[in-house]
Design a protein around this motif. Structure first.
Motif, PDB file in Angstrom:
ATOM      1  N   VAL A   1     -58.671  21.970  38.208  1.00 32.28           N
ATOM      2  CA  VAL A   1     -57.839  23.046  38.247  1.00 32.28           C
ATOM      3  C   VAL A   1     -56.537  22.681  38.699  1.00 32.28           C
ATOM      4  O   VAL A   1     -55.344  22.900  38.212  1.00 32.28           O
ATOM      5  N   PHE A   2     -56.634  21.943  40.005  1.00 31.62           N
ATOM      6  CA  PHE A   2     -54.942  21.808  40.540  1.00 31.62           C
ATOM      7  C   PHE A   2     -54.313  20.641  39.749  1.00 31.62           C
ATOM      8  O   PHE A   2     -53.065  20.780  39.517  1.00 31.62           O
ATOM      9  N   ILE A   3     -55.201  19.740  39.117  1.00 26.33           N
ATOM     10  CA  ILE A   3     -54.501  18.778  38.339  1.00 26.33           C
ATOM     11  C   ILE A   3     -53.637  19.321  37.276  1.00 26.33           C
ATOM     12  O   ILE A   3     -52.572  19.157  36.804  1.00 26.33           O
ATOM     13  N   LYS A   4     -54.319  20.421  36.568  1.00 27.53           N
ATOM     14  CA  LYS A   4     -53.859  21.224  35.496  1.00 27.53           C
ATOM     15  C   LYS A   4     -52.735  21.853  36.015  1.00 27.53           C
ATOM     16  O   LYS A   4     -51.631  21.950  35.189  1.00 27.53           O
ATOM     17  N   VAL A   5     -52.821  22.662  37.064  1.00 27.67           N
ATOM     18  CA  VAL A   5     -51.714  23.270  37.672  1.00 27.67           C
ATOM     19  C   VAL A   5     -50.540  22.683  37.928  1.00 27.67           C
ATOM     20  O   VAL A   5     -49.377  22.836  37.594  1.00 27.67           O
ATOM     21  N   PHE A   6     -50.565  21.272  38.416  1.00 28.69           N
ATOM     22  CA  PHE A   6     -49.501  20.512  38.670  1.00 28.69           C
ATOM     23  C   PHE A   6     -48.849  20.041  37.206  1.00 28.69           C
ATOM     24  O   PHE A   6     -47.788  20.050  37.079  1.00 28.69           O
ATOM     25  N   ASN A   7     -49.904  19.739  36.283  1.00 31.26           N
ATOM     26  CA  ASN A   7     -49.188  19.218  34.914  1.00 31.26           C
ATOM     27  C   ASN A   7     -48.536  20.313  34.195  1.00 31.26           C
ATOM     28  O   ASN A   7     -47.634  20.140  33.407  1.00 31.26           O
ATOM     29  N   LYS A   8     -49.154  21.496  34.534  1.00 27.84           N
ATOM     30  CA  LYS A   8     -48.525  22.668  33.510  1.00 27.84           C
ATOM     31  C   LYS A   8     -47.399  23.372  34.278  1.00 27.84           C
ATOM     32  O   LYS A   8     -47.145  24.525  33.619  1.00 27.84           O
ATOM     33  N   ILE A   9     -47.341  22.999  35.366  1.00 27.58           N
ATOM     34  CA  ILE A   9     -46.180  23.969  36.250  1.00 27.58           C
ATOM     35  C   ILE A   9     -45.043  24.148  35.655  1.00 27.58           C
ATOM     36  O   ILE A   9     -44.414  25.198  35.807  1.00 27.58           O
ATOM     37  N   GLY A  10     -44.574  23.123  34.569  1.00 27.22           N
ATOM     38  CA  GLY A  10     -43.405  23.530  33.805  1.00 27.22           C
ATOM     39  C   GLY A  10     -43.462  24.636  33.122  1.00 27.22           C
ATOM     40  O   GLY A  10     -42.534  25.418  32.521  1.00 27.22           O
ATOM     41  N   SER A  11     -44.442  25.109  32.742  1.00 23.32           N
ATOM     42  CA  SER A  11     -44.673  26.137  31.719  1.00 23.32           C
ATOM     43  C   SER A  11     -44.735  27.383  32.356  1.00 23.32           C
ATOM     44  O   SER A  11     -44.726  28.439  31.827  1.00 23.32           O
ATOM     45  N   PHE A  12     -44.820  27.426  33.774  1.00 20.86           N
ATOM     46  CA  PHE A  12     -45.161  28.707  34.421  1.00 20.86           C
ATOM     47  C   PHE A  12     -43.689  29.222  34.333  1.00 20.86           C
ATOM     48  O   PHE A  12     -42.744  28.574  35.122  1.00 20.86           O
ATOM     49  N   ARG A  13     -43.517  30.674  33.964  1.00 17.65           N
ATOM     50  CA  ARG A  13     -42.247  31.180  33.901  1.00 17.65           C
ATOM     51  C   ARG A  13     -41.931  32.236  34.888  1.00 17.65           C
ATOM     52  O   ARG A  13     -40.905  32.514  34.915  1.00 17.65           O
ATOM     53  N   GLY A  14     -42.805  32.212  35.702  1.00 20.52           N
ATOM     54  CA  GLY A  14     -42.777  33.213  36.813  1.00 20.52           C
ATOM     55  C   GLY A  14     -42.649  34.767  36.603  1.00 20.52           C
ATOM     56  O   GLY A  14     -42.222  35.626  37.188  1.00 20.52           O
ATOM     57  N   GLU A  15     -43.081  35.165  35.363  1.00 23.05           N
ATOM     58  CA  GLU A  15     -43.352  36.473  34.865  1.00 23.05           C
ATOM     59  C   GLU A  15     -44.506  37.050  35.678  1.00 23.05           C
ATOM     60  O   GLU A  15     -44.595  38.387  36.217  1.00 23.05           O
ATOM     61  N   ALA A  16     -45.428  36.459  35.718  1.00 33.15           N
ATOM     62  CA  ALA A  16     -46.627  36.886  36.603  1.00 33.15           C
ATOM     63  C   ALA A  16     -46.724  36.313  38.088  1.00 33.15           C
ATOM     64  O   ALA A  16     -45.659  35.346  38.160  1.00 33.15           O
ATOM     65  N   LYS A  17     -47.405  36.618  38.920  1.00 32.09           N
ATOM     66  CA  LYS A  17     -47.274  35.958  40.455  1.00 32.09           C
ATOM     67  C   LYS A  17     -47.882  34.677  40.219  1.00 32.09           C
ATOM     68  O   LYS A  17     -48.842  34.302  39.414  1.00 32.09           O
ATOM     69  N   PHE A  18     -47.635  33.609  41.176  1.00 29.66           N
ATOM     70  CA  PHE A  18     -48.013  32.350  40.816  1.00 29.66           C
ATOM     71  C   PHE A  18     -49.545  32.330  40.876  1.00 29.66           C
ATOM     72  O   PHE A  18     -50.236  31.728  40.250  1.00 29.66           O
TER      73      PHE A  18
END
Lengths: 201, 481
Positions: free
Chosen positions: A60-77
Motif C-alpha cells: 500500500v505504501f509503495i503504491k502511495v509513494f509511486n502514485k502520489i503525483g496523481s493525488f489531486r488534493g480534491e479529497a483528503k489525503f
C-alpha cells in the motif's frame, strides 16, 4: 493574538507537497509512521493473517509513494490513501480467488481447522476465564470477517473496528451513504449468522 | 414485524433505528427465540469489535517500507541508466558487441547463467485423493530456497493476474552454488544440469526461474468425438501462447498444436476467464472469454472456431452482452439447456441468501431456483455437462466439505427448465485443483477432469470417467508438456 495551528489536513498537505516536489523521503517516512497503524490493522482484519497483512500494508505504501503525483488534493489525503488500501486488499482477495480461476465458482475457500490464519491478539483484560472466552470469540469473529464478501468486509472493518464515519467510508469506497449503510447491515448480519453456526454445538 | 423484517433492522439496532422500529423490534424479540439469539450474537460481535485491541504494527515496518522504496529506486535508476546509455552509444555498442562475440570477456557473470522452468514437486500424501500443492506452498519453497543458500532476487516480473511471478532471476554466490543446486533439485520436479558437474563455480551464478501458469478449458475443438484441451500460457517463457492438446483416441493429450486467434490476440491477455461451448451449432466448440468489470458486471468476448485450430472474433454472438451483478457471487456457464444443438450461456447469481439462480441468456428463460446448500462458503465448484447422455445440459456441483467423501452432486435437467436431484456422484478431492467437465472418452456421457496443483501446467491431470450411472471413477492420469 492569533495562534496559528496546523490541522492534520494541513500537515498531510505539506508532507505530500514535499514528496511530490522534492521526492522528500523524510516526509514520506513521516506519513508512513502516521498511517501505518490504521493500514496494518485494516490489512490484518481483512486477511486474518499477519504475514499477508505485512506484505499488503507495505505494498500500500509503495503504491502511495509511486502514485502520489496523481493525488489531486480534491479529497483528503487520508481518504485517498485508504482507497488505495482497500483496493490493494481486494486485489489480494482476487489473488487468492484467481488461484481457482478455472473453476466456475469464485468463493474464498473455507480454512482448514489448524490454519494459522486466526492469530492471537494481545489481550490484557483481567479475569482469566473471561480472557479465554474473549480470545475464542475473537478468533471466531476474525475468521468470519476474513471470509466476508469484499465490500462488506471493508465496510465492517472500517466502521466497527476502526470507528470511521459513514461519510468517510462513502468517500473511501466511492459509494453513496445509503449503500454504505446497507452493506454494513448485511455484513453485520452475515457475521452474526455465521457466529451462530460456530458457537452453537 | 416478522423475522425477515427483524433481520433487516437488527444489525442497526439499537442506536440507528427509529424509536418506533426499535419498539417493534423489541416486541418481536420477546416472542422469537431465534431472533433473540441473532440479536445476542450481534451484540457480542459489536461489543467485541468496539473493544478489540489494535494489532501491533511490526517494529521495523517503517524502515522496511523505506528500504523497499530504495531498492525499487535503484532498480529504476539502473534501467534508466541503461536506456540513456544505450541511446547515446548505440553505435559504439554495436562495435562492442562484435568485439564481445569475438573476444569473450573472462569475468562476464552471465557466463554462469542457467535458465530453468520451475515446476514444484508435488508430494502425494496418503491414498486416493489428489496431491496438495498450492501457490503458498510454492512461494514458501522459493523463500526457503533463497534463505538457505544465500541467493538473492536480482530481478522479478510479477504476474498481476495470478499474484505470482512470471519469472525470477536469482543471483547465487559461487561458494554456495552446490548447496543451491542440491536444494533446488530436491524441491523442484526438474533438475538443474551443470555444464561441468562437480566443478566449483567462481563468482555469482544467475538462474532464471520461469513459471508455466496456464488457464485451460476442455472442448471438442476438432471433428472427432473426443474432447480436447485448450491451454493459454499466462506466464513463463510461453506467455501469451495458445495451445491445443488434441485427443484423438480417448485421453492421449501429449501432442500439442498451436491455436491461432485471428485478430489481435494481445487483447486476450488480461484478467479474464474462459469457457468453451458450441454457440453456433456447427459441432465445433467455440470460446467465450469473460471478465468482471466493476461498473458493468460481466463482459464477454466470443471467439468462434473455424476449424484447423483457428478462432476468429465474432461480436455478433450475444453481441455486447454484459451481465449485471456482483462479481463475487456470479458464475458463468455454458451448455445446451434446451436440446437444440446450440450451447446457451447461463449465469449463476444469488438473488437471495443461499439461493442460487440459473438464467439462460440466449433464450431469456430462467431455470427454477436451484438451491445449493453450503455452496456459498465452500469454495465449491459448479460445472455444466451432459452427464446422462440425453443431449440436455445437467449440473454438477462439488462442495468443499473437508472431511466428507460424498461431496459431489449431480442435478439432472428435466427438459422443463428445472432440475431434479441431487444425485451423489462420489468424488473427493482436496487442495489446489482445477476441475473441468467434458466427454473425454467419446461415449456421449460427460466425464470430469481433475488437475492437481492448480494452474501450473505440470501436475497430474486425472480423468474421472462417468460410469454412465452418474458416478465418476478414476480412469487415467496423464501429464502435459
Amino acid at each position: 493574538m492569533v495562534i496559528s495551528t496546523s490541522t492534520t489536513k494541513d500537515i498531510d498537505e505539506i508532507l505530500v507537497r514535499n514528496i511530490r516536489e522534492h521526492g522528500d523521503r523524510t516526509a514520506f517516512s513521516q506519513l508512513v509512521n502516521k498511517y501505518q497503524g490504521t493500514v496494518f490493522s485494516f490489512c490484518y482484519r481483512y486477511t486474518g493473517n499477519r504475514q499477508d497483512a505485512e506484505d499488503i500494508a507495505q505494498d500500500v505504501f509503495i503504491k502511495v509513494f509511486n502514485k502520489i503525483g496523481s493525488f489531486r488534493g480534491e479529497a483528503k489525503f487520508s481518504t485517498w490513501l485508504y482507497s488505495i488500501m482497500v483496493n490493494t486488499c481486494s486485489n489480494y482477495s482476487r489473488w487468492t480467488r484467481n488461484k481457482r480461476m478455472n473453476e466456475m465458482a469464485t468463493f474464498p475457500p473455507a480454512e482448514k481447522e489448524d490454519s494459522p490464519r486466526f492469530a492471537d491478539f494481545p489481550d490484557h483484560s483481567g479475569d482469566p476465564e473471561q480472557k479465554l472466552l474473549n480470545k475464542e470469540l475473537g478468533q471466531v469473529i476474525q475468521g468470519i470477517i476474513a471470509r466476508l464478501r469484499y465490500q462488506q468486509r471493508s465496510v465492517v472493518i472500517m466502521k466497527d473496528f476502526q470507528g470511521k464515519s459513514y461519510e468517510e467510508i462513502a468517500g473511501i469506497m466511492k459509494m453513496n451513504m445509503g449503500t454504505v449503510k446497507s452493506t454494513l447491515s448485511r455484513g453485520r448480519l452475515a457475521v452474526a449468522k455465521k457466529m451462530k453456526e460456530y458457537l452453537e454445538p | 414485524m416478522n423475522c425477515k423484517e427483524t433481520e433487516n433492522y437488527l444489525p442497526l439496532y439499537p442506536d440507528e433505528v427509529s424509536p418506533a422500529i426499535r419498539k417493534e423490534l423489541e416486541n418481536h424479540l420477546q416472542q422469537c427465540p431465534e431472533c433473540r439469539k441473532l440479536a445476542e450474537n450481534l451484540r457480542q460481535y459489536r461489543s467485541y469489535a468496539a473493544t478489540a485491541e489494535t494489532p501491533e504494527v511490526p517494529v521495523d515496518f517503517e524502515s522496511r517500507v523505506m528500504q523497499s522504496l530504495e531498492a525499487k529506486k535503484r532498480l529504476a535508476n539502473r534501467r534508466h541508466f541503461v536506456w540513456k546509455a544505450g541511446l547515446a552509444v548505440s553505435s559504439v555498442a554495436a562495435i562492442l558487441l562484435i568485439v564481445f562475440i569475438l573476444f569473450k570477456p573472462v569475468n562476464n557473470p552471465w557466463d554462469n547463467a542457467i535458465e530453468v522452468s520451475y515446476i514444484p514437486k508435488i508430494e502425494k500424501k496418503g491414498k486416493g485423493s489428489a496431491p496438495l500443492a498450492d501457490f503458498q506452498t510454492i512461494d514458501a519453497r522459493i523463500k526457503h530456497l533463497i534463505s538457505e543458500t544465500g541467493a538473492s532476487i536480482e530481478k522479478s516480473e510479477n504476474n498481476t493476474l495470478t499474484g505470482y511471478y512470471d519469472y525470477l532471476i536469482l543471483a547465487v554466490p559461487g561458494s554456495t552454488f552446490s548447496q543451491f543446486v542440491e536444494e533446488f533439485n530436491h524441491q523442484s520436479a526438474i533438475q538443474i544440469e551443470l555444464p561441468e558437474p562437480g566443478i566449483e563455480k567462481k563468482g555469482t551464478v544467475y538462474i532464471q526461474l520461469s513459471f508455466d501458469l496456464i488457464r485451460s478449458t476442455p472442448g471438442k475443438f476438432d471433428k472427432d468425438p473426443y474432447a480436447d484441451l485448450l491451454v493459454q500460457f499466462i506466464s513463463g517463457r510461453n506467455k501469451g501462447k495458445w495451445m491445443i492438446y488434441p485427443n484423438h483416441d480417448s485421453s492421449h493429450f501429449s501432442r500439442q498444436h498451436p491455436a491461432v486467434i485471428a485478430g489481435d490476440e494481445s487483447n486476450y491477455r488480461g484478467d479474464f476467464r474462459m469457457l468453451s461451448g458450441d454457440f453456433n451449432g456447427d459441432s465445433l466448440d467455440d470460446l467465450c472469454l469473460y471478465h468482471f468489470n466493476l461498473n458493468m458486471g460481466l463482459e464477454t468476448h466470443f471467439l468462434m472456431n473455424e476449424g484447423d485450430f483457428r478462432f476468429r472474433e465474432d461480436p455478433g454472438i450475444f453481441s455486447n452482452l454484459t451481465i449485471p451483478g456482483n462479481g463475487e457471487s456470479l458464475a458463468i456457464l455454458s451448455g445446451d439447456s434446451d436440446g437444440d444443438g446450440r450451447d446457451d450461456l447461463l449465469w449463476l447469481s444469488e438473488p437471495e441468501k443461499g439461493v442460487f439462480k440459473l438464467t439462460v441468456v440466449n433464450l431469456d428463460t430462467s431455470f427454477s431456483k436451484l438451491v445449493l446448500p453450503d455452496f456459498e462458503r465452500s469454495g465449491g465448484v459448479i460445472l455444466t455437462g451432459d452427464f446422462n447422455n440425453d443431449h440436455y445440459m445437467d449440473i454438477c456441483v462439488k462442495y468443499l466439505k473437508l472431511y466428507l467423501r460424498e461431496n459431489t452432486e449431480i442435478f439432472h435437467n428435466t427438459h422443463d427448465f428445472a432440475f431434479e436431484g441431487p444425485f451423489f456422484a462420489g468424488l473427493s478431492f482436496q487442495g489446489d485443483y482445477i476441475i473441468l467437465s467434458d466427454d473425454f472418452d467419446g461415449d456421449g456421457f460427460d466425464d470430469l477432469l481433475v488437475k492437481s496443483g492448480g494452474q501450473f501446467l505440470s501436475g497430474a491431470w486425472n480423468i474421472m470417467r462417468n460410469n454412465r450411472q452418474g458416478k465418476f471413477i478414476f480412469w487415467k492420469q496423464f501429464e502435459l508438456r
